[in-house]
Design a protein around this motif. Structure first.
Motif, PDB file in Angstrom:
ATOM      1  N   PHE A 151       0.817  -1.209   0.000  1.00 33.22           N
ATOM      2  CA  PHE A 151       0.000   0.000   0.000  1.00 33.22           C
ATOM      3  C   PHE A 151       0.856   1.266   0.000  1.00 33.22           C
ATOM      4  O   PHE A 151       0.519   2.247  -0.661  1.00 33.22           O
ATOM      5  CB  PHE A 151      -0.954   0.010   1.200  1.00 33.22           C
ATOM      6  CG  PHE A 151      -2.199  -0.789   0.963  1.00 33.22           C
ATOM      7  CD1 PHE A 151      -3.181  -0.349   0.088  1.00 33.22           C
ATOM      8  CD2 PHE A 151      -2.395  -1.990   1.623  1.00 33.22           C
ATOM      9  CE1 PHE A 151      -4.330  -1.078  -0.131  1.00 33.22           C
ATOM     10  CE2 PHE A 151      -3.537  -2.733   1.406  1.00 33.22           C
ATOM     11  CZ  PHE A 151      -4.514  -2.278   0.535  1.00 33.22           C
ATOM     12  N   VAL A 152       1.957   1.260   0.721  1.00 33.26           N
ATOM     13  CA  VAL A 152       2.850   2.423   0.747  1.00 33.26           C
ATOM     14  C   VAL A 152       3.468   2.648  -0.625  1.00 33.26           C
ATOM     15  O   VAL A 152       3.541   3.785  -1.110  1.00 33.26           O
ATOM     16  CB  VAL A 152       3.930   2.257   1.835  1.00 33.26           C
ATOM     17  CG1 VAL A 152       5.018   3.299   1.705  1.00 33.26           C
ATOM     18  CG2 VAL A 152       3.293   2.323   3.220  1.00 33.26           C
ATOM     19  N   VAL A 153       3.894   1.588  -1.279  1.00 33.31           N
ATOM     20  CA  VAL A 153       4.468   1.716  -2.619  1.00 33.31           C
ATOM     21  C   VAL A 153       3.404   2.209  -3.604  1.00 33.31           C
ATOM     22  O   VAL A 153       3.673   3.076  -4.441  1.00 33.31           O
ATOM     23  CB  VAL A 153       5.079   0.372  -3.085  1.00 33.31           C
ATOM     24  CG1 VAL A 153       5.417   0.394  -4.559  1.00 33.31           C
ATOM     25  CG2 VAL A 153       6.303   0.048  -2.254  1.00 33.31           C
TER      26      VAL A 153
ATOM     27  N   VAL B 226       3.542   5.615  -5.844  1.00 30.45           N
ATOM     28  CA  VAL B 226       3.393   5.636  -7.300  1.00 30.45           C
ATOM     29  C   VAL B 226       2.288   6.602  -7.716  1.00 30.45           C
ATOM     30  O   VAL B 226       2.437   7.355  -8.689  1.00 30.45           O
ATOM     31  CB  VAL B 226       3.117   4.215  -7.834  1.00 30.45           C
ATOM     32  CG1 VAL B 226       2.675   4.245  -9.283  1.00 30.45           C
ATOM     33  CG2 VAL B 226       4.346   3.352  -7.669  1.00 30.45           C
ATOM     34  N   LEU B 227       1.187   6.617  -6.991  1.00 29.93           N
ATOM     35  CA  LEU B 227       0.116   7.561  -7.305  1.00 29.93           C
ATOM     36  C   LEU B 227       0.575   9.003  -7.114  1.00 29.93           C
ATOM     37  O   LEU B 227       0.267   9.873  -7.937  1.00 29.93           O
ATOM     38  CB  LEU B 227      -1.108   7.290  -6.426  1.00 29.93           C
ATOM     39  CG  LEU B 227      -1.915   6.050  -6.754  1.00 29.93           C
ATOM     40  CD1 LEU B 227      -3.069   5.918  -5.770  1.00 29.93           C
ATOM     41  CD2 LEU B 227      -2.436   6.090  -8.166  1.00 29.93           C
ATOM     42  N   PHE B 228       1.322   9.271  -6.050  1.00 29.93           N
ATOM     43  CA  PHE B 228       1.830  10.619  -5.815  1.00 29.93           C
ATOM     44  C   PHE B 228       2.806  11.033  -6.909  1.00 29.93           C
ATOM     45  O   PHE B 228       2.746  12.148  -7.418  1.00 29.93           O
ATOM     46  CB  PHE B 228       2.514  10.679  -4.439  1.00 29.93           C
ATOM     47  CG  PHE B 228       3.077  12.025  -4.118  1.00 29.93           C
ATOM     48  CD1 PHE B 228       2.244  13.060  -3.750  1.00 29.93           C
ATOM     49  CD2 PHE B 228       4.437  12.257  -4.193  1.00 29.93           C
ATOM     50  CE1 PHE B 228       2.757  14.317  -3.450  1.00 29.93           C
ATOM     51  CE2 PHE B 228       4.958  13.505  -3.908  1.00 29.93           C
ATOM     52  CZ  PHE B 228       4.121  14.537  -3.539  1.00 29.93           C
ATOM     53  N   TRP B 229       3.690  10.126  -7.308  1.00 28.42           N
ATOM     54  CA  TRP B 229       4.651  10.416  -8.367  1.00 28.42           C
ATOM     55  C   TRP B 229       3.929  10.687  -9.691  1.00 28.42           C
ATOM     56  O   TRP B 229       4.259  11.621 -10.410  1.00 28.42           O
ATOM     57  CB  TRP B 229       5.619   9.251  -8.520  1.00 28.42           C
ATOM     58  CG  TRP B 229       6.578   9.437  -9.641  1.00 28.42           C
ATOM     59  CD1 TRP B 229       7.699  10.205  -9.656  1.00 28.42           C
ATOM     60  CD2 TRP B 229       6.480   8.846 -10.948  1.00 28.42           C
ATOM     61  NE1 TRP B 229       8.307  10.122 -10.885  1.00 28.42           N
ATOM     62  CE2 TRP B 229       7.581   9.298 -11.694  1.00 28.42           C
ATOM     63  CE3 TRP B 229       5.574   7.973 -11.543  1.00 28.42           C
ATOM     64  CZ2 TRP B 229       7.792   8.912 -13.008  1.00 28.42           C
ATOM     65  CZ3 TRP B 229       5.783   7.600 -12.852  1.00 28.42           C
ATOM     66  CH2 TRP B 229       6.883   8.054 -13.568  1.00 28.42           C
TER      67      TRP B 229
ATOM     68  N   GLN C   3       3.861  14.113 -11.997  1.00 34.08           N
ATOM     69  CA  GLN C   3       4.303  14.100 -13.383  1.00 34.08           C
ATOM     70  C   GLN C   3       3.271  14.685 -14.331  1.00 34.08           C
ATOM     71  O   GLN C   3       3.618  15.185 -15.397  1.00 34.08           O
ATOM     72  CB  GLN C   3       4.621  12.662 -13.827  1.00 34.08           C
ATOM     73  CG  GLN C   3       5.787  12.046 -13.103  1.00 34.08           C
ATOM     74  CD  GLN C   3       7.069  12.793 -13.337  1.00 34.08           C
ATOM     75  OE1 GLN C   3       7.393  13.140 -14.464  1.00 34.08           O
ATOM     76  NE2 GLN C   3       7.802  13.047 -12.277  1.00 34.08           N
ATOM     77  N   THR C   4       2.006  14.610 -13.972  1.00 33.68           N
ATOM     78  CA  THR C   4       0.948  15.050 -14.883  1.00 33.68           C
ATOM     79  C   THR C   4       0.406  16.421 -14.544  1.00 33.68           C
ATOM     80  O   THR C   4      -0.518  16.884 -15.200  1.00 33.68           O
ATOM     81  CB  THR C   4      -0.209  14.038 -14.890  1.00 33.68           C
ATOM     82  OG1 THR C   4      -0.710  13.891 -13.563  1.00 33.68           O
ATOM     83  CG2 THR C   4       0.255  12.691 -15.427  1.00 33.68           C
TER      84      THR C   4
END
Length: 46
Positions: free
Chosen positions: A16-18, A22-25, A29-30
């Motif tokens: 869940f942390v990973v 990934v969602l934050f990254w 980026q977008t």
């Protein structure tokens, strides 16, 4: 708590942390960067 349950719990929390990372990254980026450094720029309404 048995060791197997602790290992599974740590693994699930890590997944869940990973995923959150990934969602934050991906969100970073977008994001539009066109007006990021210039808050006084007016955008055209078209």
């Amino acid at each position: 708590m048995p060791a197997d349950s602790l290992i599974v719990t740590v693994f699930v929390v890590a997944v869940f942390v990973v995923f959150a990372g990934v969602l934050f990254w991906g969100d970073q980026q977008t994001r539009p960067r066109q007006f990021a450094g210039r808050p006084d720029v007016k955008r055209r309404a078209f």
